[in-house]
Scaffold this motif. Structure first.
Motif, PDB file in Angstrom:
ATOM      1  N   ARG A  38       0.816  -1.205   0.000  1.00 10.98           N
ATOM      2  CA  ARG A  38       0.000   0.000   0.000  1.00 10.98           C
ATOM      3  C   ARG A  38       0.860   1.269   0.000  1.00 10.98           C
ATOM      4  O   ARG A  38       2.034   1.237   0.403  1.00 10.98           O
ATOM      5  CB  ARG A  38      -0.921   0.015   1.229  1.00 10.98           C
ATOM      6  CG  ARG A  38      -1.748  -1.252   1.403  1.00 10.98           C
ATOM      7  CD  ARG A  38      -2.591  -1.539   0.176  1.00 10.98           C
ATOM      8  NE  ARG A  38      -3.531  -0.454  -0.087  1.00 10.98           N
ATOM      9  CZ  ARG A  38      -4.172  -0.285  -1.236  1.00 10.98           C
ATOM     10  NH1 ARG A  38      -3.958  -1.116  -2.244  1.00 10.98           N
ATOM     11  NH2 ARG A  38      -5.014   0.712  -1.384  1.00 10.98           N
ATOM     12  N   ARG A  40       0.862   3.665   2.029  1.00 15.44           N
ATOM     13  CA  ARG A  40       1.351   4.004   3.371  1.00 15.44           C
ATOM     14  C   ARG A  40       2.670   3.294   3.675  1.00 15.44           C
ATOM     15  O   ARG A  40       3.514   3.821   4.402  1.00 15.44           O
ATOM     16  CB  ARG A  40       0.308   3.666   4.438  1.00 15.44           C
ATOM     17  CG  ARG A  40       0.079   2.185   4.677  1.00 15.44           C
ATOM     18  CD  ARG A  40      -0.765   1.954   5.929  1.00 15.44           C
ATOM     19  NE  ARG A  40      -0.984   0.538   6.185  1.00 15.44           N
ATOM     20  CZ  ARG A  40      -2.001  -0.160   5.708  1.00 15.44           C
ATOM     21  NH1 ARG A  40      -2.890   0.441   4.933  1.00 15.44           N
ATOM     22  NH2 ARG A  40      -2.131  -1.444   5.991  1.00 15.44           N
ATOM     23  N   HIS A  41       2.842   2.091   3.128  1.00 17.54           N
ATOM     24  CA  HIS A  41       4.096   1.373   3.336  1.00 17.54           C
ATOM     25  C   HIS A  41       5.256   2.158   2.728  1.00 17.54           C
ATOM     26  O   HIS A  41       6.348   2.229   3.297  1.00 17.54           O
ATOM     27  CB  HIS A  41       4.033  -0.016   2.695  1.00 17.54           C
ATOM     28  CG  HIS A  41       2.998  -0.911   3.291  1.00 17.54           C
ATOM     29  ND1 HIS A  41       2.238  -1.781   2.527  1.00 17.54           N
ATOM     30  CD2 HIS A  41       2.582  -1.062   4.568  1.00 17.54           C
ATOM     31  CE1 HIS A  41       1.411  -2.442   3.320  1.00 17.54           C
ATOM     32  NE2 HIS A  41       1.595  -2.019   4.560  1.00 17.54           N
ATOM     33  N   VAL A  43       5.326   5.527   1.982  1.00 18.47           N
ATOM     34  CA  VAL A  43       5.525   6.824   2.641  1.00 18.47           C
ATOM     35  C   VAL A  43       6.230   6.660   3.986  1.00 18.47           C
ATOM     36  O   VAL A  43       7.219   7.347   4.275  1.00 18.47           O
ATOM     37  CB  VAL A  43       4.178   7.551   2.832  1.00 18.47           C
ATOM     38  CG1 VAL A  43       4.385   8.833   3.631  1.00 18.47           C
ATOM     39  CG2 VAL A  43       3.546   7.866   1.479  1.00 18.47           C
ATOM     40  N   ILE A  44       5.723   5.745   4.807  1.00 14.93           N
ATOM     41  CA  ILE A  44       6.332   5.536   6.127  1.00 14.93           C
ATOM     42  C   ILE A  44       7.749   4.994   5.980  1.00 14.93           C
ATOM     43  O   ILE A  44       8.671   5.411   6.696  1.00 14.93           O
ATOM     44  CB  ILE A  44       5.475   4.574   6.971  1.00 14.93           C
ATOM     45  CG1 ILE A  44       4.099   5.188   7.232  1.00 14.93           C
ATOM     46  CG2 ILE A  44       6.167   4.268   8.302  1.00 14.93           C
ATOM     47  CD1 ILE A  44       3.132   4.255   7.929  1.00 14.93           C
ATOM     48  N   TRP A 109       1.372  -0.305  10.684  1.00 14.83           N
ATOM     49  CA  TRP A 109       2.342   0.713  10.295  1.00 14.83           C
ATOM     50  C   TRP A 109       3.690   0.130   9.889  1.00 14.83           C
ATOM     51  O   TRP A 109       4.314   0.595   8.949  1.00 14.83           O
ATOM     52  CB  TRP A 109       2.536   1.698  11.453  1.00 14.83           C
ATOM     53  CG  TRP A 109       1.287   2.446  11.795  1.00 14.83           C
ATOM     54  CD1 TRP A 109       0.534   2.334  12.924  1.00 14.83           C
ATOM     55  CD2 TRP A 109       0.607   3.405  10.980  1.00 14.83           C
ATOM     56  NE1 TRP A 109      -0.557   3.165  12.865  1.00 14.83           N
ATOM     57  CE2 TRP A 109      -0.536   3.839  11.692  1.00 14.83           C
ATOM     58  CE3 TRP A 109       0.857   3.943   9.716  1.00 14.83           C
ATOM     59  CZ2 TRP A 109      -1.424   4.782  11.175  1.00 14.83           C
ATOM     60  CZ3 TRP A 109      -0.027   4.886   9.204  1.00 14.83           C
ATOM     61  CH2 TRP A 109      -1.152   5.294   9.935  1.00 14.83           C
ATOM     62  N   THR A 114       7.125  -1.993   4.629  1.00 15.84           N
ATOM     63  CA  THR A 114       7.609  -0.691   5.091  1.00 15.84           C
ATOM     64  C   THR A 114       9.109  -0.736   5.339  1.00 15.84           C
ATOM     65  O   THR A 114       9.853   0.169   4.937  1.00 15.84           O
ATOM     66  CB  THR A 114       6.889  -0.280   6.389  1.00 15.84           C
ATOM     67  OG1 THR A 114       5.485  -0.185   6.143  1.00 15.84           O
ATOM     68  CG2 THR A 114       7.401   1.063   6.895  1.00 15.84           C
ATOM     69  N   CYS A 159       7.120  12.067  -2.287  1.00 21.94           N
ATOM     70  CA  CYS A 159       6.222  10.910  -2.344  1.00 21.94           C
ATOM     71  C   CYS A 159       5.003  11.216  -3.219  1.00 21.94           C
ATOM     72  O   CYS A 159       4.579  10.379  -4.028  1.00 21.94           O
ATOM     73  CB  CYS A 159       5.767  10.515  -0.936  1.00 21.94           C
ATOM     74  SG  CYS A 159       7.054   9.740   0.072  1.00 21.94           S
TER      75      CYS A 159
END
Length: 210
Positions: A38, A40-41, A43-44, A109, A114, A159
């Motif tokens: 995803r 979020r993976h 970005v984080i 998270w 990630t 990003c």
């Protein structure tokens, strides 16, 4: 106010110069997004990896508190050397794993995906440390804080840009073709700036004027 604008402008320039290749990697990552991998993976992971780069460069700032500023300025030779290295022919480029999906372990998270992005970001940032070390060493508390804050904002912009680029291959090809031609000269200019700003040139007799 002038110092603030100047610091932000310099930070943006340095971040851009040291992360042209990173935006290509991010674009590849975003192009692989699916139900398991995803945004979020990415970005984080990018923030984790870049934070590690900053932490690895910070000791230079604290060292500058006890070492003569002119001597610290000699670190400006690093980005010059890195810039020259970029001008030399490259045999191979960093490859990115096609499917950075983890196993069955899941976490909201800190999923394996990630960590994968974070590791790639850090591994791809070796030259970043060589540039950030002299930059941080020649900074004071105020400019260092503004620089790091600007870097963190730029990560978000990077990003977002990579996410947009992932659906426009033509833009990615343009960056890949011309980005490497610009970066070396920016790094060399940065090194010269650090040598001048730290008055390191005064250490050399042929630059001493009376």
């Amino acid at each position: 106010m002038e110092w603030l604008i100047g610091t932000v402008a310099l930070a943006i320039t340095i971040f851009t110069a040291t992360n042209i290749d990173d935006i290509l990697v991010l674009t590849i990552f975003f192009a692989q997004v699916d139900s398991k991998f995803r945004p979020r993976h990415i970005v984080i992971g990018q923030y984790l990896g870049f934070t590690a780069l900053i932490l690895a460069s910070l000791p230079a700032y604290f060292g500058a508190l006890i070492i003569d500023r002119k001597l610290i300025g000699l670190l400006g030779i690093l980005p010059i050397a890195i810039g020259i290295k970029h001008l030399l022919p490259k045999e191979e480029k960093l490859t990115v794993q096609t499917h950075p999906h983890g196993g069955k372990k899941k976490s909201l998270w800190l999923a394996p995906q990630t960590y994968h992005v974070a590791v790639v970001t850090f591994a791809n940032g070796g030259d970043n440390i060589g540039v950030y070390v002299p930059l941080f060493a020649s900074s004071n508390a105020a400019t260092l804080s503004v620089t790091i804050a600007t870097f963190l904002v730029m990560i978000a912009i990077w990003c977002y840009a990579a996410f947009q680029f992932s659906s426009h291959p033509a833009i990615t090809k343009f960056l890949e073709k011309y980005g490497d031609a610009i970066v070396p000269f920016v790094l060399i200019a940065l090194g010269i700036y650090i040598l001048y700003e730290s008055q390191t040139y005064q250490l050399f007799p042929f630059f001493s004027f009376k």
